[in-house]
Every structure is written in C-alpha cells, then in structure tokens.
Design a protein around this motif. Structure first.
Motif, PDB file in Angstrom:
ATOM      1  N   MET A   1      34.644   6.350  20.756  1.00 22.10           N
ATOM      2  CA  MET A   1      33.574   6.614  21.703  1.00 22.10           C
ATOM      3  C   MET A   1      33.537   8.112  21.973  1.00 22.10           C
ATOM      4  O   MET A   1      34.540   8.717  22.269  1.00 22.10           O
ATOM      5  CB  MET A   1      33.832   5.837  22.995  1.00 22.10           C
ATOM      6  CG  MET A   1      32.822   6.126  24.087  1.00 22.10           C
ATOM      7  SD  MET A   1      33.064   5.207  25.603  1.00 22.10           S
ATOM      8  CE  MET A   1      32.520   3.607  25.098  1.00 22.10           C
ATOM      9  N   ASN A   2      32.336   8.688  21.869  1.00 24.76           N
ATOM     10  CA  ASN A   2      32.224  10.118  22.165  1.00 24.76           C
ATOM     11  C   ASN A   2      31.960  10.343  23.651  1.00 24.76           C
ATOM     12  O   ASN A   2      31.707   9.408  24.402  1.00 24.76           O
ATOM     13  CB  ASN A   2      31.160  10.776  21.285  1.00 24.76           C
ATOM     14  CG  ASN A   2      29.759  10.314  21.605  1.00 24.76           C
ATOM     15  OD1 ASN A   2      29.416  10.026  22.749  1.00 24.76           O
ATOM     16  ND2 ASN A   2      28.929  10.232  20.583  1.00 24.76           N
ATOM     17  N   ILE A   3      31.993  11.586  24.071  1.00 20.71           N
ATOM     18  CA  ILE A   3      31.868  11.896  25.494  1.00 20.71           C
ATOM     19  C   ILE A   3      30.486  11.535  26.035  1.00 20.71           C
ATOM     20  O   ILE A   3      30.352  11.116  27.182  1.00 20.71           O
ATOM     21  CB  ILE A   3      32.231  13.371  25.786  1.00 20.71           C
ATOM     22  CG1 ILE A   3      32.402  13.566  27.283  1.00 20.71           C
ATOM     23  CG2 ILE A   3      31.217  14.311  25.192  1.00 20.71           C
ATOM     24  CD1 ILE A   3      33.125  14.830  27.662  1.00 20.71           C
ATOM     25  N   GLY A   4      29.449  11.652  25.214  1.00 18.31           N
ATOM     26  CA  GLY A   4      28.110  11.277  25.654  1.00 18.31           C
ATOM     27  C   GLY A   4      28.015   9.800  25.966  1.00 18.31           C
ATOM     28  O   GLY A   4      27.425   9.393  26.974  1.00 18.31           O
ATOM     29  N   ASN A   5      28.611   8.976  25.090  1.00 16.78           N
ATOM     30  CA  ASN A   5      28.624   7.528  25.336  1.00 16.78           C
ATOM     31  C   ASN A   5      29.421   7.195  26.586  1.00 16.78           C
ATOM     32  O   ASN A   5      29.032   6.325  27.371  1.00 16.78           O
ATOM     33  CB  ASN A   5      29.204   6.775  24.139  1.00 16.78           C
ATOM     34  CG  ASN A   5      28.315   6.817  22.930  1.00 16.78           C
ATOM     35  OD1 ASN A   5      27.116   7.017  23.030  1.00 16.78           O
ATOM     36  ND2 ASN A   5      28.914   6.646  21.760  1.00 16.78           N
ATOM     37  N   LYS A   6      30.547   7.865  26.782  1.00 12.73           N
ATOM     38  CA  LYS A   6      31.382   7.621  27.957  1.00 12.73           C
ATOM     39  C   LYS A   6      30.644   8.032  29.229  1.00 12.73           C
ATOM     40  O   LYS A   6      30.688   7.322  30.244  1.00 12.73           O
ATOM     41  CB  LYS A   6      32.710   8.380  27.828  1.00 12.73           C
ATOM     42  CG  LYS A   6      33.702   8.042  28.910  1.00 12.73           C
ATOM     43  CD  LYS A   6      34.123   6.578  28.833  1.00 12.73           C
ATOM     44  CE  LYS A   6      35.206   6.266  29.835  1.00 12.73           C
ATOM     45  NZ  LYS A   6      35.581   4.857  29.813  1.00 12.73           N
ATOM     46  N   LEU A   7      29.958   9.163  29.169  1.00 11.22           N
ATOM     47  CA  LEU A   7      29.189   9.632  30.313  1.00 11.22           C
ATOM     48  C   LEU A   7      28.123   8.605  30.690  1.00 11.22           C
ATOM     49  O   LEU A   7      27.974   8.245  31.864  1.00 11.22           O
ATOM     50  CB  LEU A   7      28.537  10.977  29.989  1.00 11.22           C
ATOM     51  CG  LEU A   7      27.683  11.602  31.080  1.00 11.22           C
ATOM     52  CD1 LEU A   7      28.537  11.952  32.291  1.00 11.22           C
ATOM     53  CD2 LEU A   7      26.988  12.836  30.545  1.00 11.22           C
ATOM     54  N   LYS A   8      27.417   8.096  29.696  1.00 12.99           N
ATOM     55  CA  LYS A   8      26.376   7.088  29.958  1.00 12.99           C
ATOM     56  C   LYS A   8      26.981   5.818  30.536  1.00 12.99           C
ATOM     57  O   LYS A   8      26.455   5.247  31.499  1.00 12.99           O
ATOM     58  CB  LYS A   8      25.623   6.775  28.671  1.00 12.99           C
ATOM     59  CG  LYS A   8      24.494   5.793  28.880  1.00 12.99           C
ATOM     60  CD  LYS A   8      23.695   5.585  27.622  1.00 12.99           C
ATOM     61  CE  LYS A   8      22.528   4.656  27.879  1.00 12.99           C
ATOM     62  NZ  LYS A   8      21.699   4.500  26.675  1.00 12.99           N
ATOM     63  N   GLU A   9      28.096   5.371  29.958  1.00 16.39           N
ATOM     64  CA  GLU A   9      28.771   4.163  30.439  1.00 16.39           C
ATOM     65  C   GLU A   9      29.157   4.313  31.916  1.00 16.39           C
ATOM     66  O   GLU A   9      28.907   3.423  32.728  1.00 16.39           O
ATOM     67  CB  GLU A   9      30.020   3.905  29.594  1.00 16.39           C
ATOM     68  CG  GLU A   9      30.848   2.723  30.043  1.00 16.39           C
ATOM     69  CD  GLU A   9      32.137   2.616  29.250  1.00 16.39           C
ATOM     70  OE1 GLU A   9      33.203   2.511  29.878  1.00 16.39           O
ATOM     71  OE2 GLU A   9      32.075   2.648  28.001  1.00 16.39           O
ATOM     72  N   LEU A  10      29.748   5.437  32.262  1.00 18.39           N
ATOM     73  CA  LEU A  10      30.183   5.667  33.643  1.00 18.39           C
ATOM     74  C   LEU A  10      28.995   5.811  34.590  1.00 18.39           C
ATOM     75  O   LEU A  10      29.035   5.328  35.720  1.00 18.39           O
ATOM     76  CB  LEU A  10      31.068   6.905  33.712  1.00 18.39           C
ATOM     77  CG  LEU A  10      32.391   6.785  32.981  1.00 18.39           C
ATOM     78  CD1 LEU A  10      33.102   8.124  32.933  1.00 18.39           C
ATOM     79  CD2 LEU A  10      33.272   5.734  33.629  1.00 18.39           C
ATOM     80  N   ARG A  11      27.931   6.452  34.110  1.00 18.70           N
ATOM     81  CA  ARG A  11      26.733   6.609  34.930  1.00 18.70           C
ATOM     82  C   ARG A  11      26.130   5.250  35.256  1.00 18.70           C
ATOM     83  O   ARG A  11      25.792   4.964  36.418  1.00 18.70           O
ATOM     84  CB  ARG A  11      25.703   7.480  34.190  1.00 18.70           C
ATOM     85  CG  ARG A  11      24.399   7.643  34.933  1.00 18.70           C
ATOM     86  CD  ARG A  11      23.414   8.490  34.156  1.00 18.70           C
ATOM     87  NE  ARG A  11      23.044   7.970  32.858  1.00 18.70           N
ATOM     88  CZ  ARG A  11      22.178   6.973  32.668  1.00 18.70           C
ATOM     89  NH1 ARG A  11      21.612   6.358  33.676  1.00 18.70           N
ATOM     90  NH2 ARG A  11      21.877   6.581  31.433  1.00 18.70           N
ATOM     91  N   ILE A  12      26.054   4.383  34.261  1.00 22.27           N
ATOM     92  CA  ILE A  12      25.494   3.047  34.464  1.00 22.27           C
ATOM     93  C   ILE A  12      26.402   2.205  35.359  1.00 22.27           C
ATOM     94  O   ILE A  12      25.915   1.496  36.244  1.00 22.27           O
ATOM     95  CB  ILE A  12      25.232   2.376  33.103  1.00 22.27           C
ATOM     96  CG1 ILE A  12      24.072   3.100  32.404  1.00 22.27           C
ATOM     97  CG2 ILE A  12      24.929   0.896  33.264  1.00 22.27           C
ATOM     98  CD1 ILE A  12      23.859   2.707  30.965  1.00 22.27           C
TER      99      ILE A  12
END
Length: 66
Positions: A1-12
């Motif tokens: 998982m890249n940081i962009g995906n992690k950021l989106k996951e945490l935001r959601i």
C-alpha cells in the motif's frame, strides 16, 4: 500500500472529505486528491516533512497503530 492509498483509507475511516482534510492540513482538497491518486508525490522523512504532513501527524485524526 502506498502513502496515497493509506491517506485515503484514513480519511474515509475518519469520515472526512478531501476538503475537510485539506483544511486540517492547511492545504486544498485538490492537493489531497492529487496525493491520493499519486499524481503529486508526498515526500519527506521524519523531521524533514512538509508542514502539512507534520500537521497530520499531530492532528487528532492521525491514525493509531494497532
């Protein structure tokens, strides 16, 4: 998982829109979108991160490691 995906996951997980997260990080929703899509790299290492990443780490929305 890249940081962009992690950021989106945490935001959601925190029920935040891109605009809301952008406001927390003192940036724009468009910038958050760009990070999540991988169009603009999120660069930096601890102690040498852009101010917005430091704000995320210190925000009440920062993730808790399991």
């Amino acid at each position: 998982m890249n940081i962009g995906n992690k950021l989106k996951e945490l935001r959601i997980e925190n029920n935040l829109s891109q605009a809301e997260l952008g406001k927390i990080l003192n940036t724009t929703g468009a910038c958050i979108s760009s990070w999540e899509r991988g169009r603009t790299p999120v660069v930096g290492f601890p102690g040498n991160q852009p101010p917005s990443l430091r704000a995320l780490q210190n925000s009440p929305y920062s993730y808790k490691r399991k």
